[in-house]
Motif scaffolding. Structure first.
Motif, PDB file in Angstrom:
ATOM      1  N   TYR A  53       0.848  -1.190   0.000  1.00 20.76           N
ATOM      2  CA  TYR A  53       0.000   0.000   0.000  1.00 20.76           C
ATOM      3  C   TYR A  53       0.885   1.241   0.000  1.00 20.76           C
ATOM      4  CZ  TYR A  53      -3.336   3.521   1.524  1.00 20.76           C
ATOM      5  OH  TYR A  53      -4.099   4.644   1.613  1.00 20.76           O
ATOM      6  N   ASN A  54       0.555   2.217  -0.839  1.00 15.39           N
ATOM      7  CA  ASN A  54       1.315   3.461  -0.923  1.00 15.39           C
ATOM      8  C   ASN A  54       0.500   4.575  -0.281  1.00 15.39           C
ATOM      9  OD1 ASN A  54       2.656   5.848  -1.711  1.00 15.39           O
ATOM     10  ND2 ASN A  54       3.492   4.828  -3.509  1.00 15.39           N
ATOM     11  N   CYS A  55       1.055   5.183   0.772  1.00 22.00           N
ATOM     12  CA  CYS A  55       0.367   6.262   1.486  1.00 22.00           C
ATOM     13  C   CYS A  55       0.444   7.596   0.755  1.00 22.00           C
ATOM     14  CB  CYS A  55       0.971   6.444   2.889  1.00 22.00           C
ATOM     15  SG  CYS A  55       0.558   5.107   4.023  1.00 22.00           S
ATOM     16  N   GLY A  56       1.326   7.705  -0.211  1.00 20.77           N
ATOM     17  CA  GLY A  56       1.504   8.993  -0.894  1.00 20.77           C
ATOM     18  C   GLY A  56       2.266   9.958   0.003  1.00 20.77           C
ATOM     19  N   LEU A  57       2.297  11.220  -0.386  1.00 19.39           N
ATOM     20  CA  LEU A  57       3.006  12.225   0.394  1.00 19.39           C
ATOM     21  C   LEU A  57       2.232  12.552   1.665  1.00 19.39           C
ATOM     22  CD1 LEU A  57       4.220  14.581  -2.478  1.00 19.39           C
ATOM     23  CD2 LEU A  57       5.443  12.711  -1.373  1.00 19.39           C
ATOM     24  N   ALA A  58       2.947  12.829   2.728  1.00 21.23           N
ATOM     25  CA  ALA A  58       2.324  13.085   4.036  1.00 21.23           C
ATOM     26  C   ALA A  58       1.846  14.522   4.180  1.00 21.23           C
ATOM     27  CB  ALA A  58       3.317  12.755   5.159  1.00 21.23           C
ATOM     28  N   GLY A  59       2.137  15.370   3.228  1.00 22.14           N
ATOM     29  CA  GLY A  59       1.716  16.769   3.301  1.00 22.14           C
ATOM     30  C   GLY A  59       2.926  17.684   3.327  1.00 22.14           C
ATOM     31  N   GLU A  60       2.680  18.922   3.695  1.00 19.70           N
ATOM     32  CA  GLU A  60       3.759  19.905   3.769  1.00 19.70           C
ATOM     33  C   GLU A  60       3.848  20.446   5.179  1.00 19.70           C
ATOM     34  OE1 GLU A  60       4.157  22.761   0.737  1.00 19.70           O
ATOM     35  OE2 GLU A  60       3.478  21.407  -0.834  1.00 19.70           O
ATOM     36  N   VAL A  61       5.030  20.913   5.537  1.00 18.94           N
ATOM     37  CA  VAL A  61       5.242  21.489   6.868  1.00 18.94           C
ATOM     38  C   VAL A  61       5.902  22.852   6.724  1.00 18.94           C
ATOM     39  CG1 VAL A  61       5.408  19.294   8.091  1.00 18.94           C
ATOM     40  CG2 VAL A  61       7.450  20.295   7.120  1.00 18.94           C
ATOM     41  N   GLU A  62       5.607  23.724   7.659  1.00 19.05           N
ATOM     42  CA  GLU A  62       6.248  25.030   7.685  1.00 19.05           C
ATOM     43  C   GLU A  62       7.621  24.912   8.324  1.00 19.05           C
ATOM     44  OE1 GLU A  62       4.465  28.851   8.877  1.00 19.05           O
ATOM     45  OE2 GLU A  62       2.570  27.747   8.792  1.00 19.05           O
ATOM     46  N   ASN A  63       8.580  25.607   7.781  1.00 16.36           N
ATOM     47  CA  ASN A  63       9.930  25.702   8.340  1.00 16.36           C
ATOM     48  C   ASN A  63      10.661  24.366   8.411  1.00 16.36           C
ATOM     49  OD1 ASN A  63       9.572  28.526   8.832  1.00 16.36           O
ATOM     50  ND2 ASN A  63       8.311  27.957  10.570  1.00 16.36           N
ATOM     51  N   GLY A  64      10.345  23.463   7.488  1.00 18.89           N
ATOM     52  CA  GLY A  64      11.023  22.177   7.461  1.00 18.89           C
ATOM     53  C   GLY A  64      10.627  21.386   6.234  1.00 18.89           C
ATOM     54  N   GLN A  65      11.119  20.161   6.149  1.00 17.09           N
ATOM     55  CA  GLN A  65      10.738  19.274   5.062  1.00 17.09           C
ATOM     56  C   GLN A  65      10.593  17.864   5.605  1.00 17.09           C
ATOM     57  OE1 GLN A  65      13.490  21.332   4.553  1.00 17.09           O
ATOM     58  NE2 GLN A  65      15.073  19.985   5.288  1.00 17.09           N
ATOM     59  N   ILE A  66       9.903  17.045   4.835  1.00 12.93           N
ATOM     60  CA  ILE A  66       9.659  15.661   5.240  1.00 12.93           C
ATOM     61  C   ILE A  66      10.632  14.760   4.498  1.00 12.93           C
ATOM     62  CG2 ILE A  66       7.972  13.797   5.301  1.00 12.93           C
ATOM     63  CD1 ILE A  66       5.795  16.016   5.251  1.00 12.93           C
ATOM     64  N   GLU A  67      11.276  13.879   5.245  1.00 13.49           N
ATOM     65  CA  GLU A  67      12.184  12.896   4.656  1.00 13.49           C
ATOM     66  C   GLU A  67      11.503  11.537   4.772  1.00 13.49           C
ATOM     67  OE1 GLU A  67      16.213  11.349   6.359  1.00 13.49           O
ATOM     68  OE2 GLU A  67      16.579  13.260   5.308  1.00 13.49           O
ATOM     69  N   TYR A  68      11.393  10.834   3.650  1.00  9.66           N
ATOM     70  CA  TYR A  68      10.735   9.529   3.622  1.00  9.66           C
ATOM     71  C   TYR A  68      11.798   8.443   3.710  1.00  9.66           C
ATOM     72  CZ  TYR A  68       6.767  12.319   2.299  1.00  9.66           C
ATOM     73  OH  TYR A  68       5.772  13.260   2.300  1.00  9.66           O
ATOM     74  N   ARG A  69      11.609   7.515   4.665  1.00  8.73           N
ATOM     75  CA  ARG A  69      12.607   6.472   4.916  1.00  8.73           C
ATOM     76  C   ARG A  69      11.981   5.097   4.806  1.00  8.73           C
ATOM     77  NH1 ARG A  69      15.344   9.420  10.133  1.00  8.73           N
ATOM     78  NH2 ARG A  69      16.151  11.201   8.989  1.00  8.73           N
ATOM     79  N   PRO A  70      12.201   4.300   3.800  1.00  7.70           N
ATOM     80  CA  PRO A  70      12.888   4.690   2.582  1.00  7.70           C
ATOM     81  C   PRO A  70      11.954   5.315   1.555  1.00  7.70           C
ATOM     82  CG  PRO A  70      12.490   2.343   2.513  1.00  7.70           C
ATOM     83  CD  PRO A  70      11.958   2.855   3.832  1.00  7.70           C
ATOM     84  N   GLY A  71      10.626   5.195   1.737  1.00 11.45           N
ATOM     85  CA  GLY A  71       9.692   5.742   0.752  1.00 11.45           C
ATOM     86  C   GLY A  71       8.353   6.053   1.384  1.00 11.45           C
ATOM     87  N   THR A  72       7.267   5.833   0.617  1.00 16.23           N
ATOM     88  CA  THR A  72       5.914   6.160   1.086  1.00 16.23           C
ATOM     89  C   THR A  72       4.998   4.941   1.107  1.00 16.23           C
ATOM     90  OG1 THR A  72       5.232   6.760  -1.165  1.00 16.23           O
ATOM     91  CG2 THR A  72       6.088   8.535   0.217  1.00 16.23           C
ATOM     92  N   GLU A  73       5.585   3.746   1.209  1.00 17.22           N
ATOM     93  CA  GLU A  73       4.789   2.529   1.194  1.00 17.22           C
ATOM     94  C   GLU A  73       4.627   1.942   2.595  1.00 17.22           C
ATOM     95  OE1 GLU A  73       5.564   0.848  -3.260  1.00 17.22           O
ATOM     96  OE2 GLU A  73       6.970   0.218  -1.722  1.00 17.22           O
ATOM     97  N   PHE A  74       3.726   0.979   2.701  1.00 17.06           N
ATOM     98  CA  PHE A  74       3.400   0.342   3.969  1.00 17.06           C
ATOM     99  C   PHE A  74       4.656   0.007   4.765  1.00 17.06           C
ATOM    100  CE2 PHE A  74       2.501  -3.530   6.468  1.00 17.06           C
ATOM    101  CZ  PHE A  74       1.454  -3.061   7.243  1.00 17.06           C
ATOM    102  N   GLY A  75       4.696   0.458   6.027  1.00 14.57           N
ATOM    103  CA  GLY A  75       5.829   0.204   6.906  1.00 14.57           C
ATOM    104  C   GLY A  75       6.908   1.275   6.858  1.00 14.57           C
ATOM    105  N   ASP A  76       6.896   2.134   5.837  1.00 18.33           N
ATOM    106  CA  ASP A  76       7.906   3.189   5.720  1.00 18.33           C
ATOM    107  C   ASP A  76       7.603   4.312   6.708  1.00 18.33           C
ATOM    108  OD1 ASP A  76       9.098   1.735   3.712  1.00 18.33           O
ATOM    109  OD2 ASP A  76       8.293   2.954   2.076  1.00 18.33           O
ATOM    110  N   LYS A  77       8.585   5.157   6.932  1.00 16.20           N
ATOM    111  CA  LYS A  77       8.470   6.264   7.898  1.00 16.20           C
ATOM    112  C   LYS A  77       8.581   7.604   7.178  1.00 16.20           C
ATOM    113  CE  LYS A  77       9.002   3.465  11.537  1.00 16.20           C
ATOM    114  NZ  LYS A  77       7.874   3.095  12.316  1.00 16.20           N
TER     115      LYS A  77
END
Length: 187
Positions: A53-77
């Motif tokens: 399952y792919n969660c897609g992008l988690a959204g946007e944040v102010e004053n920072g960025q999101i790092e996907y480890r390792p990606g956007t699929e089930f179990g990823d962070k």
């Protein structure tokens, strides 16, 4: 994938039996038929394909960025990395689960410092309750004391003052040593 519904309890499969498969938790069907049929002792080909399952992008944040480890699929962070001059407050990381991102992101805020360290026989200015990131304070020593170390400290991005505070050392002069001379007067 596993057998679906009551099919998981079957131990024998007579000719003509049709069973259905379903993707495991965290996986979704990538199409094709989830059924197979036993005909003359052989199973028909299984068409079902399962993908994480792919969660897609988690959204946007102010004053920072999101790092996907390792990606956007089930179990990823998804981990928040704050811009320089900001620190994460509250929350943690997000985890991709079978129905989307789970968890709470911290927010990136400008750090503040509490009152700086007190230096014996010294003082600092300005003196206030909270100091903003990069704000500078300056130490001075009482009369007859000299400052050893950095006169200025700044509120750093981890919410502490840096560098280490100075020390105020009492200025004391011993009796002068004059070769081939003697003390005649003075205090």
């Amino acid at each position: 994938m596993d057998l679906k519904d009551s099919d998981i309890f079957l131990t024998s499969f007579p000719d003509g039996t049709t069973v259905r498969f379903a993707c495991n938790i965290g996986y979704v069907s990538a199409g094709r038929s989830p059924s197979v049929t036993c005909t003359a002792g052989s199973w028909s080909p299984l068409g079902l394909k399962c993908q994480r399952y792919n969660c897609g992008l988690a959204g946007e944040v102010e004053n920072g960025q999101i790092e996907y480890r390792p990606g956007t699929e089930f179990g990823d962070k998804a981990v928040l990395i704050c811009n320089i001059g900001h620190i994460p407050i509250g929350g943690g990381e997000l985890t991709c689960r079978s129905h989307g991102w789970v968890g709470r992101f911290p927010v990136c805020e400008v750090p503040y410092c509490q009152s700086p360290p007190v230096v014996q026989d010294g003082s600092f200015s300005p003196n206030k309750e909270l100091y903003e990131y990069n704000e500078v304070i300056q130490y001075t020593c009482k009369k007859d004391y000299t400052l050893v170390g950095s006169r200025q400290l700044h509120c750093s991005d981890d919410g502490t003052f840096k560098p280490e505070p100075p020390k105020c050392i009492k200025v004391e002069c011993g009796d002068p040593e004059i070769p081939f001379g003697q003390w005649s007067n003075g205090a």
